[in-house]
Design a protein around this motif. Structure first.
Motif, PDB file in Angstrom:
ATOM      1  N   LEU A 133       0.825  -1.195   0.000  1.00 52.84           N
ATOM      2  CA  LEU A 133       0.000   0.000   0.000  1.00 52.84           C
ATOM      3  C   LEU A 133       0.865   1.253   0.000  1.00 52.84           C
ATOM      4  N   LEU A 134       1.902   1.248   0.844  1.00 55.84           N
ATOM      5  CA  LEU A 134       2.821   2.389   0.878  1.00 55.84           C
ATOM      6  C   LEU A 134       3.496   2.560  -0.474  1.00 55.84           C
ATOM      7  N   GLY A 135       3.892   1.434  -1.073  1.00 55.00           N
ATOM      8  CA  GLY A 135       4.557   1.493  -2.373  1.00 55.00           C
ATOM      9  C   GLY A 135       3.653   2.071  -3.443  1.00 55.00           C
ATOM     10  N   ILE A 136       2.375   1.661  -3.413  1.00 57.88           N
ATOM     11  CA  ILE A 136       1.427   2.137  -4.428  1.00 57.88           C
ATOM     12  C   ILE A 136       1.221   3.643  -4.309  1.00 57.88           C
ATOM     13  N   THR A 137       1.144   4.155  -3.076  1.00 52.56           N
ATOM     14  CA  THR A 137       0.952   5.601  -2.939  1.00 52.56           C
ATOM     15  C   THR A 137       2.220   6.373  -3.294  1.00 52.56           C
ATOM     16  N   SER A 138       3.333   5.661  -3.517  1.00 51.39           N
ATOM     17  CA  SER A 138       4.550   6.348  -3.978  1.00 51.39           C
ATOM     18  C   SER A 138       4.550   6.575  -5.472  1.00 51.39           C
ATOM     19  N   ILE A 139       3.612   5.933  -6.197  1.00 50.73           N
ATOM     20  CA  ILE A 139       3.494   6.196  -7.631  1.00 50.73           C
ATOM     21  C   ILE A 139       3.049   7.641  -7.787  1.00 50.73           C
ATOM     22  N   PRO A 140       3.815   8.457  -8.546  1.00 51.94           N
ATOM     23  CA  PRO A 140       3.521   9.890  -8.582  1.00 51.94           C
ATOM     24  C   PRO A 140       2.050  10.232  -8.806  1.00 51.94           C
ATOM     25  N   SER A 141       1.398   9.583  -9.777  1.00 51.07           N
ATOM     26  CA  SER A 141       0.031  10.005 -10.076  1.00 51.07           C
ATOM     27  C   SER A 141      -0.950   9.573  -8.996  1.00 51.07           C
ATOM     28  N   VAL A 142      -0.607   8.547  -8.215  1.00 51.86           N
ATOM     29  CA  VAL A 142      -1.467   8.172  -7.087  1.00 51.86           C
ATOM     30  C   VAL A 142      -1.272   9.173  -5.957  1.00 51.86           C
ATOM     31  N   GLY A 143      -0.014   9.459  -5.649  1.00 49.48           N
ATOM     32  CA  GLY A 143       0.288  10.410  -4.576  1.00 49.48           C
ATOM     33  C   GLY A 143      -0.309  11.776  -4.831  1.00 49.48           C
TER      34      GLY A 143
END
Lengths: 466, 466, 466
Positions: free
Chosen positions: C356-366
């Motif tokens: 989950l932390l990794g996914i929110t590190s994707i620029p467009s998700v963040g």
């Protein structure tokens, strides 16, 4: 556009912006404005230049600074707004940008921007930039939210602020009059508003199925057989609850779509609003789907560790030893081999499709698809995923439906309960794609109306394209 | 830029936009235009205000509305374009924006925009906004495609439409003259055009290797040994086909790169076009790689469930029981232990690298890399992935290459067949990075040409930077 | 804004841009400029039109072309800059855009742009566009970096270049005066600068723990027991090293945050700079976390293949045969069952949170999260992940801490060593969130200062909002 004029005129053309307050946000904003070619003037009670202020900016008293610019950013806290009353004559006709946030919702009866407007009645107060952090202004990076929400009562004042936002590389969205300021101020205080309903549903479903299975499995074994299998709660039980919740939530993700189709068929038009609950449900479908994917991931991980669990290995060994002692030889049951392998294959394919849906939910992936591709993935692939996962669930119990021993204490097992909604959704969807239902629906979605309420109005709608 | 003028003049400065048609798209566009500060005038056959129309807009007859604005969006369907002929005098010199789409390709011999242009010859017809959905205009969100394709014959008219797109927060791309309108109208009807070739290759490879292995494994066992192992089709066979297809497709992803290098070396220049097939192949490398990753994911998932499969457990137990009955004791074979563990490790590392390549294919991740980083990941890491995965494949059969029993019915096993292309790509790549080959290649890629066709032209190219 | 003027005036309004050099980059830039409505004039030594040049552009001699435009892009290599000296009189007052890059850092003592400026002293040299590739200009796609870094000594000249960048759909960031040109020229030569420190830490930790465990496990067995278990290096040992490194790196990701809190508490203000090492550490937290996730993924994959490893199966069978021969019956150890299942569950939950932390590190998700949501995920969820993973580690050794046999050669096992930092971080974090520590810290972070150095300065800071 490239300036064809003498270079000297450029600076004044971009204009001067005034910032009241020299805190983190004011300084970051000033730096970014300077970088975008604006002249920046800070208004401060103690107007002496500080090393903290961005190079190239000027510091003056509030009154002097206000005179220099048409647009003034107020980056002081609400508690300190009072000093602005003394500047009322100077702020006449100026655009005052309220960038403030509160620590929590409902602290004050009036929004900060409306309060500011009441203090300085002659100024055009615009609420904006409160969703942008000092850090986002400094880094200018991709990682931060770049959406500026703008509201205010004077369109020209709003436009001036929108222009500043655009030249800083931010996007602006108009949220209406200053009465909307309270809402805008609440935006940065929101914590996943669209996730609330799906999270509630997920929690409810998890709790229900956990206790249902706890009673049927662990407590039943305790009461009826006197054996303690409570150690199974942590993994065996969880690995039954997670796929169940995942499948139910995936089907809840596609249920509102078919309900909406039937509502439109019933209404005979698409120009009537859906009931509120349906609207709310439809708006959080993406979140429902992503939560369902989360539960599916847990299910996969739990399944992968099955064979390294101590009690599974112990059970296998015990079975094997018993078999050897009794000198049994078990033949390979081909039906069982086909059944379990098909079950696993459907699970794997379903999960792979699930992942595909999840990947296209990443904003930058989704935005690279055209409308037809997006619809294909979210609708066609989505329903295929539901179909495959439902088949996975059905195959799990393929030989258990008719056994009496399955219905402990006259209750159906969890996987049967959970298959009700997915199967219903699939049946309803199949009805919707029947040619005799699909044809009128497509016409309705293209703007056609069955009940012609006002002939002239309908005529005009026929002209419309989408 | 901040308006330094009196606020009152702002509204007219942004200008008035006229919209013909009051359907979903027209209304959504109108709302968004109003939010961006435009004055919006709807042209309708029955010009009375409706609650459906966005607040702040005006409704008039088509003729009145057209007079108000320079830019007119035509949001009615092609079948209703005829009414515009009666407005020809009023539309003289106006910019008519055709936003229409068709339900499928090739419905009409002429594109909608060209048809519109023929109906109203005096107007400057611009095709644009057809890739933007009403929903994207309403939500203003990140999830939707925000690329506007613009084409038309008058540059000034196109520019006016581009300006509107920009002020709505959309990006615009010029696609040339109105003759391109047909292509632009087909864009929203495209369904993953770049994925077609890779999907075709994947399907072909999967089918070929599936039947090849079906014959060698299942039918061979049936014919030669009389045993029925058809239950192995679902998982065991699939788990041989998937890694094979994945590896072949990964190598196909890097093959065009080395072919292109040899073509450039042969031509002695980079200024000659590649043959069409190579060009087409190179353009879908990303899709080839992502499909290869998809097959790798399936391979990993299938591998993870091996030990919980019924027939695997049954086979293990049968082996063990036989061993106990015969009172055999098997020593730990160290070579086998090293071999299988190395095989698994290479597979895991290869898959991790694969995932890394996949993650950098997410648009927003890729766009945060600079050119050198992007090249490093896609070329260096890509070839490393291919190397590790090929080694994984080679190790799978490390002790099978020389056994006669491997070659059932005189055919090589699938994994040997599939290793041909990856090994060739790796050998060719190694040749390309040899200093004696790399040096002239680098010079060619920097603009140097071996065969100097026109001296003067070459001189100029030497001036060029990249 | 929509042009309300006669269409004819539009083209000249967008202006003419001149490009010196007709290489890949020059041609791509020209094409894109034409698409955006500019008139494009190429300057060439041999001014004859080529089929390679974009349609609609004009070719002239350098001198003629320079006269046509205010902004001139110099797309020739540094080695060919000399010819510009002859054009000095014509280039007087013009904006010269240096787009050049070098093949590696430090090739020349002076940056290309400063060298250009010294050759043509009367021109306003601006360094820009060097981070944009010809390919990005051609495709206009989402996949490429679209950030233009601009530096130069004349603000008006910079603004003109920024305007061009904006009208091409690129974003521009001001990097100051021409002295920064060297830095800007190095940007495309950077290879993951923020990843260097985290990669170094990861390599160091991996090497240390690998040799530590090699000595304790393999060499100890060899020396003390005379058995060769070197085959365990590849998977068993790696699967101990990876989770250890992952956990240590995850904790290193949250350690600087708590250190910073204590530094701020000690300083009594947030307006003092952190020491350089802390600043550098804090800036690469995201990279530390993503590397930790990478190691966790490897750990999960290694764990999933445990039960299909040859030596694991061999060991299991050997144990089972011994058990049967000795006619032992092992009872199910409920503590062991609970313990191992809890251990596995914590690992799975920890990994899911990690993902989950990794996914929110994707620029467009963040970037789709607001500030509060981003903080919630990265801080609250991050610390929860650390807590769960640390508990996973503690449970691994729950019954080994007090056994003497654990401490081979008087050294603690690897998992004990690695738990030191995570436990410390968690304890420190718990201290920080104690109300008596949290309250002053929150006030400091809102701008409050304990030591009032200059009363007037502090007063002004109190006014500031953030």
């Amino acid at each position: 556009m490239i300036s064809m004029k003498a270079p000297a005129s450029r600076k004044s053309e971009m204009g001067t912006v005034c910032i009241f307050g020299t805190g983190d946000f004011g300084r970051s904003l000033g730096m970014r404005l300077l970088q975008s070619g604006y002249r920046v003037v800070f208004g401060s009670r103690v107007p002496k230049s500080s090393t903290l202020l961005p190079q190239g900016s000027e510091v003056m008293t509030h009154a002097e600074a206000a005179k220099e610019a048409q647009v003034i950013f107020v980056t002081v806290q609400r508690e300190h707004y009072d000093f602005l009353t003394s500047l009322t004559p100077i702020l006449q006709g100026k655009v005052l940008v309220d960038v403030s946030n509160n620590l929590k919702k409902g602290l004050y009866p009036q929004s900060n921007a409306e309060y500011l407007s009441s203090l300085v009645p002659g100024a055009a107060v615009v609420k904006a930039f409160n969703t942008i952090s000092a850090w986002a202004l400094q880094s200018g990076g991709l990682d931060a939210n770049r959406q500026v929400y703008v509201c205010g009562d004077q369109p020209e004042a709003k436009q001036a602020v929108v222009d500043v936002a655009h030249s800083l590389g931010l996007t602006a969205l108009d949220r209406g009059s200053l009465r909307a300021a309270g809402e805008v101020e609440d935006i940065p205080l929101e914590l996943f508003p669209l996730w609330r309903l799906p999270l509630g549903i997920a929690t409810g479903l998890t709790a229900f199925f956990f206790f249902y299975l706890l009673i049927r499995d662990v407590i039943y074994a305790r009461v009826e057989k006197g054996t303690d299998i409570s150690y199974r709660i942590i993994i065996s039980l969880a690995n039954k609850v997670f796929p169940i919740v995942s499948l139910v939530m995936l089907s809840l993700c596609y249920l509102p779509g078919v309900i909406a189709a039937f509502v439109q068929l019933y209404n005979g038009t698409k120009y009537r609003r859906f009931p509120d609950w349906l609207d709310r449900w439809m708006r959080c479908r993406k979140q429902l789907g992503l939560l369902a994917l989360g539960f599916a991931v847990l299910h996969v991980l739990y399944t992968c560790v099955i064979s390294i669990r101590y009690n599974v290995k112990h059970q296998n060994n015990a079975d094997l030893i018993a078999q050897i002692k009794n000198n049994e030889t078990s033949e390979l049951d081909l039906t069982e081999a086909w059944g379990t392998d098909s079950f696993l294959t459907l699970g794997i394919l379903g999960f792979a499709l699930y992942l595909l849906l999840g990947i296209t939910s990443i904003p930058s992936v989704g935005s690279s698809l055209n409308w037809r591709e997006f619809r294909f993935v979210q609708s066609k692939l989505g329903h295929l995923t539901l179909l495959v996962c439902t088949a996975h669930g059905l195959l799990y119990g393929w030989n258990k439906f008719l056994k009496v021993s399955t219905y402990k204490w006259y209750t159906p097992p969890g996987f049967m309960l959970c298959l009700v909604i997915p199967c219903s959704v699939l049946v309803l969807k199949m009805i919707v794609i029947l040619p005799c239902v699909d044809r009128p629906l497509t016409r309705i979605r293209q703007g056609w109306e069955r009940k012609r309420r006002v002939v002239s109005h309908e005529k005009d709608i026929l002209d419309s394209q989408f």
